[in-house]
Write a protein that holds these residues in place. Structure first.
Motif, mmCIF file in Angstrom:
data_model
loop_
_atom_site.group_PDB
_atom_site.id
_atom_site.type_symbol
_atom_site.label_atom_id
_atom_site.label_comp_id
_atom_site.label_asym_id
_atom_site.label_seq_id
_atom_site.Cartn_x
_atom_site.Cartn_y
_atom_site.Cartn_z
ATOM 1 N N LYS A 177 0.810 -1.021 -0.030
ATOM 2 C CA LYS A 177 -0.009 0.072 0.070
ATOM 3 C C LYS A 177 0.932 1.311 0.221
ATOM 4 C CE LYS A 177 -1.797 -1.249 3.721
ATOM 5 N NZ LYS A 177 -1.303 -2.397 3.919
ATOM 6 N N SER A 178 1.907 1.358 0.916
ATOM 7 C CA SER A 178 2.746 2.442 0.868
ATOM 8 C C SER A 178 3.563 2.627 -0.194
ATOM 9 C CB SER A 178 3.550 2.493 2.171
ATOM 10 O OG SER A 178 2.700 2.194 3.374
ATOM 11 N N THR A 179 4.062 1.678 -0.651
ATOM 12 C CA THR A 179 4.841 1.668 -1.853
ATOM 13 C C THR A 179 3.838 2.213 -3.088
ATOM 14 O OG1 THR A 179 6.025 -0.297 -1.111
ATOM 15 C CG2 THR A 179 6.243 0.221 -3.598
ATOM 16 N N ASN B 112 -1.452 -6.807 -6.938
ATOM 17 C CA ASN B 112 -0.252 -6.106 -6.783
ATOM 18 C C ASN B 112 1.011 -7.118 -6.870
ATOM 19 O OD1 ASN B 112 1.872 -3.913 -6.755
ATOM 20 N ND2 ASN B 112 1.931 -4.147 -4.266
ATOM 21 N N LYS B 113 1.995 -6.619 -7.147
ATOM 22 C CA LYS B 113 3.385 -7.464 -7.303
ATOM 23 C C LYS B 113 3.343 -8.483 -8.496
ATOM 24 C CE LYS B 113 4.080 -7.208 -2.252
ATOM 25 N NZ LYS B 113 4.766 -7.583 -1.109
ATOM 26 N N ILE B 114 2.636 -7.880 -9.387
ATOM 27 C CA ILE B 114 2.463 -8.616 -10.679
ATOM 28 C C ILE B 114 4.016 -9.082 -11.414
ATOM 29 C CG2 ILE B 114 2.042 -7.094 -12.492
ATOM 30 C CD1 ILE B 114 -0.255 -9.860 -11.666
ATOM 31 N N ASP B 115 5.004 -8.172 -10.860
ATOM 32 C CA ASP B 115 6.303 -8.528 -11.345
ATOM 33 C C ASP B 115 6.765 -9.973 -11.105
ATOM 34 O OD1 ASP B 115 8.175 -7.310 -8.777
ATOM 35 O OD2 ASP B 115 5.967 -6.690 -9.070
ATOM 36 N N LEU B 116 6.330 -10.542 -9.688
ATOM 37 C CA LEU B 116 6.719 -11.706 -9.351
ATOM 38 C C LEU B 116 6.208 -12.885 -10.136
ATOM 39 C CD1 LEU B 116 6.734 -10.832 -5.534
ATOM 40 C CD2 LEU B 116 8.781 -10.932 -7.164
ATOM 41 N N VAL B 117 6.897 -14.004 -10.174
ATOM 42 C CA VAL B 117 6.446 -15.022 -11.218
ATOM 43 C C VAL B 117 5.307 -15.554 -10.483
ATOM 44 C CG1 VAL B 117 8.691 -15.481 -12.344
ATOM 45 C CG2 VAL B 117 8.292 -16.484 -10.172
ATOM 46 N N LYS C 49 6.614 5.579 4.413
ATOM 47 C CA LYS C 49 7.798 4.340 4.526
ATOM 48 C C LYS C 49 7.324 3.127 4.095
ATOM 49 C CE LYS C 49 10.551 2.581 8.249
ATOM 50 N NZ LYS C 49 10.733 2.491 9.660
ATOM 51 N N ALA C 50 7.910 2.464 3.241
ATOM 52 C CA ALA C 50 7.763 1.179 2.861
ATOM 53 C C ALA C 50 8.948 0.207 3.006
ATOM 54 C CB ALA C 50 7.413 1.259 1.232
ATOM 55 N N ALA C 51 8.556 -1.108 3.656
ATOM 56 C CA ALA C 51 9.660 -2.037 4.129
ATOM 57 C C ALA C 51 9.174 -3.456 4.065
ATOM 58 C CB ALA C 51 10.171 -1.554 5.451
ATOM 59 N N PRO C 52 10.058 -4.303 3.892
ATOM 60 C CA PRO C 52 9.634 -5.765 3.715
ATOM 61 C C PRO C 52 9.166 -6.488 5.114
ATOM 62 C CG PRO C 52 11.979 -5.559 3.543
ATOM 63 C CD PRO C 52 11.446 -4.368 3.694
ATOM 64 N N TYR C 53 8.731 -5.771 5.850
ATOM 65 C CA TYR C 53 8.018 -6.353 7.073
ATOM 66 C C TYR C 53 6.639 -5.709 7.461
ATOM 67 C CZ TYR C 53 10.210 -2.171 8.989
ATOM 68 O OH TYR C 53 10.696 -0.662 9.075
ATOM 69 N N PRO C 54 5.833 -6.507 8.009
ATOM 70 C CA PRO C 54 4.330 -6.263 8.533
ATOM 71 C C PRO C 54 4.538 -4.970 9.383
ATOM 72 C CG PRO C 54 4.775 -8.565 9.002
ATOM 73 C CD PRO C 54 6.309 -7.964 8.681
ATOM 74 N N PHE C 55 3.291 -4.249 9.231
ATOM 75 C CA PHE C 55 3.287 -3.187 10.185
ATOM 76 C C PHE C 55 4.393 -2.250 10.029
ATOM 77 C CE2 PHE C 55 1.129 -6.612 12.087
ATOM 78 C CZ PHE C 55 -0.267 -6.296 11.831
ATOM 79 N N THR C 56 4.775 -1.773 8.890
ATOM 80 C CA THR C 56 5.652 -0.712 8.468
ATOM 81 C C THR C 56 4.984 0.747 8.794
ATOM 82 O OG1 THR C 56 6.450 -2.024 6.737
ATOM 83 C CG2 THR C 56 7.305 0.137 6.968
ATOM 84 N N THR C 57 3.636 0.797 8.264
ATOM 85 C CA THR C 57 2.939 1.925 8.633
ATOM 86 C C THR C 57 2.166 1.879 9.865
ATOM 87 O OG1 THR C 57 2.562 1.916 6.174
ATOM 88 C CG2 THR C 57 1.141 3.342 7.414
HETATM 89 N N1 LIG Z 1 8.189 -7.378 -6.068
HETATM 90 C C1 LIG Z 1 7.237 -6.497 -5.506
HETATM 91 N N2 LIG Z 1 7.424 -5.980 -4.122
HETATM 92 C C2 LIG Z 1 6.479 -4.946 -3.729
HETATM 93 C C3 LIG Z 1 5.591 -4.257 -4.867
HETATM 94 N N3 LIG Z 1 5.060 -3.270 -3.990
HETATM 95 C C4 LIG Z 1 5.469 -3.456 -2.787
HETATM 96 N N4 LIG Z 1 6.680 -4.223 -2.704
HETATM 97 C C5 LIG Z 1 7.377 -4.777 -1.330
HETATM 98 O O1 LIG Z 1 6.682 -5.261 -0.428
HETATM 99 C C6 LIG Z 1 7.199 -4.810 0.974
HETATM 100 C C7 LIG Z 1 5.992 -4.213 1.585
HETATM 101 O O2 LIG Z 1 5.622 -2.976 1.011
HETATM 102 P P1 LIG Z 1 5.022 -1.703 1.862
HETATM 103 O O3 LIG Z 1 4.641 -0.664 0.827
HETATM 104 O O4 LIG Z 1 5.595 -1.449 2.979
HETATM 105 O O5 LIG Z 1 3.790 -2.350 2.369
HETATM 106 P P2 LIG Z 1 2.378 -1.956 3.208
HETATM 107 O O6 LIG Z 1 0.950 -2.462 2.658
HETATM 108 O O7 LIG Z 1 2.348 -0.494 3.109
HETATM 109 O O8 LIG Z 1 2.657 -2.639 4.521
HETATM 110 P P3 LIG Z 1 2.260 -2.261 6.064
HETATM 111 O O9 LIG Z 1 2.549 -0.746 6.068
HETATM 112 O O10 LIG Z 1 3.145 -3.083 6.857
HETATM 113 O O11 LIG Z 1 0.690 -2.609 6.287
HETATM 114 C C8 LIG Z 1 8.185 -4.000 0.512
HETATM 115 O O12 LIG Z 1 9.446 -4.568 0.346
HETATM 116 C C9 LIG Z 1 8.086 -3.371 -1.001
HETATM 117 O O13 LIG Z 1 9.316 -3.299 -1.505
HETATM 118 C C10 LIG Z 1 5.452 -4.838 -5.974
HETATM 119 O O14 LIG Z 1 4.836 -4.587 -6.982
HETATM 120 N N5 LIG Z 1 6.367 -5.983 -6.452
#
Ligand SMILES: Nc1nc2c(ncn2[C@@H]2O[C@H](COP(=O)(O)OP(=O)(O)OP(=O)(O)O)[C@@H](O)[C@H]2O)c(=O)[nH]1
Ligand SMILES: [Mg+2]
Length: 333
Positions: A172-174, A283-288, A185-193
């Motif tokens: 979502k944040s990305t 989302n993340k349609i770039d991943l296989v 802030k966006a990061a690869p762990y839950p509850f970043t926001t």
């Molecule tokens: N491969 C890939 N990774 C993504 C994509 N969008 C987000 N990510 C990754 O997924 C992880 C989580 O992304 P966030 O944007 O922090 O997710 P969020 O939904 O805001 O998460 P919370 O704030 O914890 O609820 C990050 O490591 C991003 O880089 C995408 O389209 N493709």
């Protein structure tokens, strides 16, 4: 620190006292009363502004008083009115009166909207107002009235066009970062926001939409699991919901189950919320792994809701997503 609910005590300034005095001048016998009126006490005004996204500005100081009106003086001098106090809060703040069973006093839903939350007291009248045919030299004057006192609760309920709803890590944040100038802030762990953020997207024709990113939801949020329900109030007042679903399933959940449980959480929070006009961002349609999951997702989906496949990180299809969001939004405006 993000603060979206506080209570404050406010008091309008007291009115200044009226004055009892008489004109005393050489060669003017029996000059008559000339006591001036007291000034009005200052009001406490609450005003909605943009640029603030939290009530933190009122967090450290919880008591506010309007300035007292000055007392009247002899020689017909009126007291000056007390200065108003203006409290600035983010647009979207709902003000309730705690002593009146939390009745809503004002919903400051648009920037610039303001209201007087506690009136200053009226100034007292000077003695010249009390002249009558039987009393030409009144010694009486009034005291100023006390200012109104209120105990208020302020709650911020973000106002945005689009609300992002999704599991933690869904992106979502990305997405908000790629769409708007906001840099959540966006990061690869839950509850970043941990707090809602609103970003603005401007189209070429200057049409603007605001998008609210809130902390991730998980199943059981209505029982306070994860960060719980408390942030859902920040999407309660959005017009269109965008479910952001991680199609890769790499966090070990099935994307379709995610969608169903998100809808369920919304419904538990407020009946009817999940019926709001919505779109799904796959989302993340770039991943296989995503293509296969998306196929399964589309087959199981019974709702009449459009799916747009995107990659928030690669900005794939984001223009298409924005156009669809705009169309949806315009259909409800
Ligand atoms: N491969 C890939 N990774 C993504 C994509 N969008 C987000 N990510 C990754 O997924 C992880 C989580 O992304 P966030 O944007 O922090 O997710 P969020 O939904 O805001 O998460 P919370 O704030 O914890 O609820 C990050 O490591 C991003 O880089 C995408 O389209 N493709
Ligand atoms: Mg986030």
């Amino acid at each position: 620190m993000f603060i979206d609910k506080i209570t404050i005590k406010i008091k309008g300034g007291d009115g200044g006292n009226g004055c009892a005095s008489f004109r005393r001048e050489k060669y003017v016998p029996k000059g008559g009363p000339n006591g001036g009126d007291g000034g009005k006490g200052g009001d406490i005004v609450i005003e909605a502004v943009t640029g603030e996204q939290s009530l933190i500005g009122l967090y450290y100081k919880r008591h506010y008083s309007g300035e007292r009106g000055k007392h009247g003086q002899g020689n017909d001098k009126h007291g000056r009115s007390g200065k108003n106090v203006i409290l600035k809060v983010p647009a979207g703040t709902v003000v309730k009166d705690i002593e009146k069973e939390h009745e809503v006093v004002c919903d400051l839903d648009t920037p610039g909207k303001r209201f007087v939350a506690a009136h200053g007291g009226k100034g007292g009248k000077g003695n010249k107002h009390f002249v009558s045919s039987i009393n030409r030299t009144p010694k009486h004057c009034e005291e100023g009235r006390p200012g109104e006192e209120k105990h208020l609760e302020m709650e911020l309920k973000t106002i945005a066009d689009i609300g992002l709803v999704g599991y933690p890590n869904a992106g979502k944040s990305t997405l908000l970062g790629s769409l708007s100038a906001a840099a959540p802030k966006a990061a690869p762990y839950p509850f970043t926001t941990l707090q809602p953020t609103v970003g603005i997207v401007e189209f070429q024709d200057f049409f603007r939409i605001s998008i609210a990113d809130i902390p991730g939801l998980i199943e059981g949020a209505h029982n306070n699991v994860g960060l719980g329900h408390k942030f859902l109030k920040h999407i309660e007042r959005t017009k269109v919901l965008l479910y952001v679903i991680d199609m890769s399933g790499l966090d070990g959940r099935n994307p379709f189950d995610d969608y169903i449980s998100l809808k369920n959480e919304l419904e538990q929070y407020q009946a009817g919320l999940s019926d709001r006009p919505s779109l799904i961002a796959a989302n993340k349609i770039d991943l296989v792994q995503s293509s296969e999951n998306l196929k399964d997702f589309s087959e199981r989906l019974k709702d009449n809701i459009e799916i747009i496949k995107i990659s928030a990180i690669d900005s794939t299809n984001l223009n298409m997503l924005l156009n669809r969001l705009r169309k949806k939004l315009e259909s409800v405006l």
